[in-house]
Enzyme design. Structure first.
Site, short mmCIF file in Angstrom:
data_model
loop_
_atom_site.label_atom_id
_atom_site.label_comp_id
_atom_site.label_asym_id
_atom_site.label_seq_id
_atom_site.Cartn_x
_atom_site.Cartn_y
_atom_site.Cartn_z
N GLY A 115 0.76 -1.17 -0.08
CA GLY A 115 -0.03 0.05 -0.04
C GLY A 115 0.65 1.22 -0.05
N THR A 116 1.97 1.31 0.89
CA THR A 116 2.81 2.35 0.84
C THR A 116 3.21 2.91 -0.51
OG1 THR A 116 3.44 1.81 3.12
CG2 THR A 116 4.99 3.13 1.81
N ASN B 104 -7.87 3.93 9.05
CA ASN B 104 -7.44 2.71 9.79
C ASN B 104 -7.50 2.76 11.33
OD1 ASN B 104 -5.24 4.76 8.90
ND2 ASN B 104 -3.95 3.83 10.30
N GLN C 191 -7.58 0.36 3.52
CA GLN C 191 -8.64 -0.37 4.81
C GLN C 191 -10.07 -0.57 4.16
OE1 GLN C 191 -7.83 -1.49 7.53
NE2 GLN C 191 -5.42 -0.82 7.76
N GLY D 160 -2.59 -6.06 -0.33
CA GLY D 160 -2.86 -7.45 -0.18
C GLY D 160 -3.34 -7.86 1.38
N HIS D 161 -2.32 -7.55 2.40
CA HIS D 161 -2.35 -8.08 3.39
C HIS D 161 -3.42 -7.60 4.38
CE1 HIS D 161 -0.05 -5.08 6.41
NE2 HIS D 161 -0.15 -4.72 5.12
N THR E 83 10.85 -8.09 -11.35
CA THR E 83 10.08 -9.29 -11.34
C THR E 83 8.82 -9.15 -10.68
OG1 THR E 83 12.40 -10.10 -12.16
CG2 THR E 83 10.35 -11.67 -11.81
N CYS F 81 4.94 5.21 19.72
CA CYS F 81 6.09 5.52 20.40
C CYS F 81 6.97 6.47 19.84
CB CYS F 81 6.62 4.13 20.93
SG CYS F 81 7.88 4.00 22.00
N1 PLP Z 1 -2.93 3.00 4.18
C1 PLP Z 1 -3.50 2.77 4.97
C2 PLP Z 1 -4.91 3.42 5.26
C3 PLP Z 1 -3.14 1.56 5.87
O1 PLP Z 1 -3.90 1.42 7.21
C4 PLP Z 1 -1.73 1.15 5.64
C5 PLP Z 1 -1.20 -0.14 6.60
O2 PLP Z 1 -1.73 -0.14 7.89
C6 PLP Z 1 -1.06 1.60 4.63
C7 PLP Z 1 -1.39 2.54 3.80
C8 PLP Z 1 0.27 0.95 4.25
O3 PLP Z 1 0.17 -0.53 3.60
P1 PLP Z 1 1.36 -1.33 3.37
O4 PLP Z 1 1.68 -1.96 5.02
O5 PLP Z 1 0.88 -2.57 2.55
O6 PLP Z 1 2.39 -0.59 3.03
#
Ligand code: PLP
Length: 396
Positions: free
Chosen positions: A80-81, A159, A187, A208-209, A245, A333
């Site tokens: 996602g990042t 999130n 999310q 994905g996760h 890849t 933290c």
């Molecule tokens: N965006 C949101 C709203 C998230 O909750 C998260 C992960 O917690 C991310 C982006 C980042 O996703 P990734 O862990 O796949 O980089």
């Protein structure tokens, strides 16, 4: 210590479900070819990736297919990042004369920290605030977006609190000024209906996760016709829009996860919401001085952010852990001290409540029996911690 694990931290990550794992399995030891290879052994895998791409597109309502039936608006990424960073990078490259990014104060660090980096490079970043229910200040957004804005980025669902944002409205504000619109749907994807065409989204990120596919795979939707500058340059993978890849097994897993999520969306939405609401109702009945955070009318179905006044979230987590219960606190933290998260601070949640905030997040793997167990264990934990809390004494 309890051997049983009750996993209520699904906004952090989800388990890969056995169905999804089985679909991925052949791509490790049997179908291990490189999809870019000319030979059939590798080449046939390229077709499987295209199938996954269509499955992802279907979940997002992306309809465009090229002459080979490929859903070219979907680019596979590593997470996602990466999708979030890539969207902003591409928008800034597509509108080089514009130097401003408008986003919200409650985005994930995948957006906020990238924007901080861009502000050090000379871009202007404007953060739109939220009210104490986590609702976005749309009039501030309307004022902030101007002819210098390249991209507006507003997450679909938060999130921490699950609050859902008016992305279609935000997209309209962006488009009126000629800016692109991105949404971080990491999310939201698979939990609420998404239609990129109806909401007029230009870029959308998923991971994905968060929906039972593995970690280390994500996707970015890019509306057809937008000139896309890659963040990661290398080989010609992903039509030269993302070098490297392909993470084949994970891509196949993500496709299957999207297929399953789409098929079960309405049912799962209902079940998760019913479980979450029943859980919250129990806590409100049995524990004094708590608050549920977020826009209660408009939340992702499985997210519950609860503030227990006058105690620390970390202490609650430690005592829950004794029973095998996994959740998250609303603190980060930083330099050794526990600061309430940027989301709770942006909402103006008082410190005494923000410090004692716990996020419970559900998935299809949870049961009401598990939530009942947690709701039974929590009241004595909270009472015990409040007994030894100096703040509780003061507040009494
Ligand atoms: N965006 C949101 C709203 C998230 O909750 C998260 C992960 O917690 C991310 C982006 C980042 O996703 P990734 O862990 O796949 O980089």
């Amino acid at each position: 210590m309890n051997d049983r694990i009750i996993y209520l931290d699904n906004n952090a990550t989800t388990a890969v479900t056995p169905e999804i794992f089985e679909v991925m399995r052949p791509y490790f030891c049997e179908k291990y070819g490189n999809p870019s290879s000319i030979h059939r052994f590798g080449g046939s895998i390229a077709a499987d990736i295209e199938n996954a791409r269509r499955q992802v597109a279907a979940l997002l309502g992306a309809t465009y297919r090229d002459k080979d039936n490929c859903a070219t608006e979907i680019i596979f990424t590593s997470c996602g990042t990466e999708s979030d960073n890539s969207a902003i990078n591409a928008a800034l490259a597509a509108l080089p004369e514009r130097k401003k990014i408008v986003t919200t104060a409650v985005e994930h660090p995948a957006i906020l920290h990238y924007c901080e980096e861009l502000s050090r490079k000379g871009f202007t970043v404007e953060l739109i605030g939220v009210d104490n229910c986590g609702r976005l200040d749309m009039s501030a957004m309307e004022k902030a977006v101007d002819e210098n804005t390249a991209i507006v980025s507003v997450m679909w669902g938060n999130n921490e609190t699950g609050t859902i944002f008016p992305v279609a409205e935000a997209a309209e504000i962006a488009h009126k000024k000629g800016a692109y619109f991105h949404t971080d749907a990491v999310q939201a994807a698979g939990k609420v209906p998404i239609d990129v065409n109806a909401a007029k989204i230009d870029f959308l990120s998923i991971s994905g996760h968060k929906l039972h596919a593995p970690k280390g795979v994500g996707a970015l939707y890019v509306r057809r016709g937008i000139a896309f500058t890659p963040l990661i340059c290398g080989g010609h993978q992903e039509r030269s829009r993302r070098g490297g890849t392909e993470n084949v097994a994970s891509i196949i897993g993500l496709g299957e996860a999207c297929r399953i999520a789409k098929e079960n969306l309405a049912n799962e939405y209902r079940t998760l919401k019913e479980m979450r609401d029943a859980f919250e109702a129990k806590l409100l009945k049995t524990i004094p001085r708590i608050r549920i955070n977020g826009d209660l009318e408009n939340r992702l179905p499985g997210t519950s952010s609860v503030s227990f006044e006058c105690i620390e979230g970390e202490s609650i987590l430690m005592l829950l852990d004794v029973f095998g219960i996994c959740a998250s606190s609303g603190s980060a933290c930083t330099t050794g001290s526990l600061e309430p998260s940027h989301v709770l601070r942006a909402m103006g949640i008082p410190y005494s409540a923000a410090h004692g905030t716990i996020r419970f997040s559900l998935s299809r793997n949870n049961t009401m029996e598990e939530l009942d167990f947690v709701a039974e264990k929590l009241p004595p934990i909270i009472a015990r911690l409040r007994e030894i809390s100096p703040y509780w004494e003061e507040e009494k």
